[in-house]
Design an enzyme around this catalytic site. Structure first.
Site, PDB file in Angstrom:
ATOM      1  N   LEU A  44       1.076  -1.162  -0.237  1.00 27.53           N
ATOM      2  CA  LEU A  44       0.060   0.063  -0.041  1.00 27.53           C
ATOM      3  C   LEU A  44       0.847   1.263   0.399  1.00 27.53           C
ATOM      4  O   LEU A  44       0.325   2.424   0.093  1.00 27.53           O
ATOM      5  CB  LEU A  44      -1.244   0.188   0.714  1.00 27.53           C
ATOM      6  N   ALA A  45       1.859   1.242   0.367  1.00 25.67           N
ATOM      7  CA  ALA A  45       3.030   2.333   0.457  1.00 25.67           C
ATOM      8  C   ALA A  45       4.092   1.891   0.505  1.00 25.67           C
ATOM      9  O   ALA A  45       4.956   0.938   1.411  1.00 25.67           O
ATOM     10  CB  ALA A  45       2.848   3.199   1.952  1.00 25.67           C
TER      11      ALA A  45
ATOM     12  N   SER B   9      11.917   4.271   0.466  1.00 30.19           N
ATOM     13  CA  SER B   9      13.674   4.135  -0.139  1.00 30.19           C
ATOM     14  C   SER B   9      13.794   2.494   0.798  1.00 30.19           C
ATOM     15  O   SER B   9      14.672   1.877   0.044  1.00 30.19           O
ATOM     16  CB  SER B   9      14.077   4.925   0.939  1.00 30.19           C
ATOM     17  N   VAL B  10      13.765   2.570   1.674  1.00 31.62           N
ATOM     18  CA  VAL B  10      13.980   1.094   2.631  1.00 31.62           C
ATOM     19  C   VAL B  10      13.469   0.522   2.940  1.00 31.62           C
ATOM     20  O   VAL B  10      13.615  -1.047   2.671  1.00 31.62           O
ATOM     21  CB  VAL B  10      14.536   2.069   3.788  1.00 31.62           C
ATOM     22  N   ALA B  11      11.907   0.102   3.130  1.00 34.76           N
ATOM     23  CA  ALA B  11      10.614  -0.629   3.005  1.00 34.76           C
ATOM     24  C   ALA B  11       9.455  -0.490   2.517  1.00 34.76           C
ATOM     25  O   ALA B  11       9.357   0.520   2.054  1.00 34.76           O
ATOM     26  CB  ALA B  11      10.413  -0.445   4.716  1.00 34.76           C
ATOM     27  N   GLN B  12       8.082  -1.202   2.347  1.00 29.06           N
ATOM     28  CA  GLN B  12       7.258  -1.005   1.731  1.00 29.06           C
ATOM     29  C   GLN B  12       6.387  -1.746   2.996  1.00 29.06           C
ATOM     30  O   GLN B  12       6.441  -2.927   3.658  1.00 29.06           O
ATOM     31  CB  GLN B  12       6.895  -1.826   0.811  1.00 29.06           C
ATOM     32  N   VAL B  13       5.180  -1.259   2.683  1.00 28.76           N
ATOM     33  CA  VAL B  13       4.061  -1.555   3.932  1.00 28.76           C
ATOM     34  C   VAL B  13       2.707  -2.373   3.085  1.00 28.76           C
ATOM     35  O   VAL B  13       2.134  -2.095   1.998  1.00 28.76           O
ATOM     36  CB  VAL B  13       3.249  -0.807   4.834  1.00 28.76           C
TER      37      VAL B  13
ATOM     38  N   LYS C 250       5.716  -4.547   7.445  1.00 28.60           N
ATOM     39  CA  LYS C 250       6.686  -3.623   6.809  1.00 28.60           C
ATOM     40  C   LYS C 250       7.793  -4.911   6.524  1.00 28.60           C
ATOM     41  O   LYS C 250       7.966  -4.991   7.454  1.00 28.60           O
ATOM     42  CB  LYS C 250       6.988  -2.382   7.754  1.00 28.60           C
TER      43      LYS C 250
ATOM     44  N   ASP D  99       9.194  12.405  12.983  1.00 33.61           N
ATOM     45  CA  ASP D  99       9.253  12.028  11.646  1.00 33.61           C
ATOM     46  C   ASP D  99       7.818  13.098  11.386  1.00 33.61           C
ATOM     47  O   ASP D  99       7.061  11.880  10.681  1.00 33.61           O
ATOM     48  CB  ASP D  99       9.625  11.169  10.780  1.00 33.61           C
TER      49      ASP D  99
END
Length: 521
Positions: free
Chosen positions: A129-130, A133-137, A154, A289
């Site tokens: 879904l997102a 640069s480092v990971a996706q969910v 994640k 963040d």
């Protein structure tokens, strides 16, 4: 160990991409030496025609260079002392969005990490879904005794660790070369800048550490009624997989949806500001963040934060520093604001408190002649750090991260309520902390801690006496065994023991006097 030649190749490629996108046009050549100015002109010959703004050029170049450079750009946004305020502001707009990697790779990575087939861990597992640069969910579902529940999973990008490690080593190489050739680079401590980036990336590369950060913040806010943190599913979390509760909430980035829910946006704006200040001042541990995409409002109307890859910490000294300077500006007590800088050791003692107070007043007085909604606390702190540079205040990375986060949080608050009064919103949180820690209750706690320190010291005295007795036994045994000690040695031992006894007696009396004075105060 990667050879320097490999670093040069990586850096040359990065230089070409930056030149091609016109990034070097953002650099003012005036302060550069002649050779550097010629080099800059040569690099600008590679620029492609574009009408994009400076921020867009930089964002495009960093995105093309990959995850390491996206992280570098985000990190440099927190260091206006290194890149300048204008570029730092541009870098704040850098979005960490990347194309997702294939679903089968994500599923294989999860199975390897958790050691079980996917279908035995998740009742369902959806597409990404997102992607950053480092990971996706991914959204998934798990079966629990209470029924089926949605979770967010994640997953780190395959091969990301090796790529980041190689790029970080190249950054170190470039920083060392810069410090050898430039006094300004040494003053700005380029190697330390890269080291700080490396530590931040290391945390993001181990999702167990992000899970621990979420868990710690959850403990800190468990009694807060307006802020919460998703629950970590520790059984489904590993080095490169993090599973947490899924948040069915409205993102703060969707103002229209917030209005459709009938939420009081000014109240929500105050909640964002006060929550951040509570975490920073009360807990010394804050989400660094807090952009609108990482903040949601759940069905109960509570603020929920996600993505704990970048966190900030403040020691007790730094929390007191922050609280006192903010309260000093609120109450126009500029002398106290100046004194705190000296007490914290941030401004060297050879400077004049009065001169520094004058500089602080020059920053603070203009804000009292303006409307509350026109006053930016983040900009005030930026001006303060610029002034402190004139008084030899060294760079404080933790305070710069705090400042950067405050800029973002203030922007979120004012997005929800353009007339938000930052000072009236902040004052209760700051004043409560100061009263709690610097008022009578705080002094009693400090006295109790002082007694504890003395108690720990006195608790160690029997051990010291025991070691002395063992030494005496060894000397006695040596005598019985016929080892002859010279009269000078015996006399020296006697004198040393007498001095040690006198010193111990004096130290105990001094400790007793100081303890009495501390408790009396």
């Amino acid at each position: 160990m990667i050879p320097p030649f490999s670093h040069l190749i990586r850096l040359a490629r990065a230089g070409f991409v930056l030149a091609r996108e016109g990034v070097f046009a953002l650099i003012d050549p005036t302060p550069l030496p002649g050779a550097a100015q010629l080099g800059l002109k040569a690099l600008r010959l590679l620029e492609r025609p574009t009408s994009a703004s400076g921020a867009a050029r930089l964002s495009t170049a960093l995105g093309k260079l990959g995850p390491s450079y996206v992280k570098l750009g985000q990190f440099l946004a927190t260091r206006p002392d290194v890149v300048g305020q204008a570029i730092a502001t541009d870098l704040e707009k850098l979005q960490d969005r990347m194309p997702p990697f294939p679903q089968d790779q994500a599923e294989a990575a999860i199975e390897r990490s958790l050691g079980r087939p996917l279908h035995k861990m998740f009742a369902s597992f959806g597409p990404p879904l997102a992607a950053a640069s480092v990971a996706q969910v991914h959204r998934a579902e798990i079966d629990t005794p209470a029924g089926r529940r949605s979770v967010a999973v994640k997953v780190l990008r395959p091969g990301i660790e090796a790529d980041l490690r190689a790029d970080i080593q190249a950054f170190f190489f470039a920083a060392r070369m810069a410090e050898r050739m430039s006094a300004e680079a040494r003053r700005l401590r380029f190697e330390e800048v890269v080291a700080t980036l490396a530590r931040s990336v290391t945390v993001e590369m181990d999702l167990r550490l992000e899970a621990a950060a979420a868990s710690e913040m959850a403990d800190n806010v468990k009694d807060d009624t307006d802020f919460r943190v998703p629950t970590v599913e520790w059984d489904l979390t590993a080095h490169n997989v993090l599973t947490t509760e899924w948040i069915d909430g409205t993102p703060l980035s969707d103002r229209a949806a917030l209005e459709r829910r009938g939420l009081d946006l000014p109240v929500l704006g105050r909640t964002v500001i006060q929550s951040f200040l509570r975490h920073a001042v009360r807990d010394g541990f804050f989400h660094a963040d807090m952009h609108p995409g990482n903040l949601f409002v759940d069905d109960a109307g509570r603020l929920v934060a996600v993505d704990f890859g970048i966190m900030g910490r403040l020691t007790e000294k730094e929390r007191r520093f922050l609280a006192e300077i903010l309260y000093g500006f609120i109450s126009r007590n500029y002398r106290r604001t100046a004194e705190v800088h000296f007490e914290a050791g941030y401004v060297p003692g050879h400077h004049s408190v009065e001169a520094f107070m004058q500089a602080v007043r020059a920053i603070g007085e203009p804000i009292h002649n303006r409307n509350a909604e026109d006053i930016s606390m983040a900009k005030l702190l930026t001006l303060l750090f610029e002034v402190t540079a004139l008084f030899d205040m060294k760079t404080r990375p933790e305070l710069l991260l705090l400042q950067k986060t405050m800029v973002v949080v203030e922007g979120v608050g004012r997005m929800l309520d353009p007339k938000l009064d930052m000072w009236r919103t902040s004052e209760p949180v700051v004043r409560t902390w100061l009263e709690r820690h610097l008022g009578p209750a705080g002094r009693v706690e400090g006295a109790v801690e002082g007694v504890g320190e003395v108690g720990r010291f006195l608790g160690g005295v029997p051990g010291l006496l025991g070691r002395g007795a063992r030494i005496a036994e060894q000397l006695d045994r040596a005598t019985r065994d016929g080892i002859v000690l010279s009269p000078e040695t015996v006399a020296g031992i006697g004198d040393a023991e007498r001095r040690r006894a006198r010193g111990t007696t004096i130290a105990l009396w001094v400790i007793a006097a100081l303890l009495f004075l501390h408790l009396w105060r």
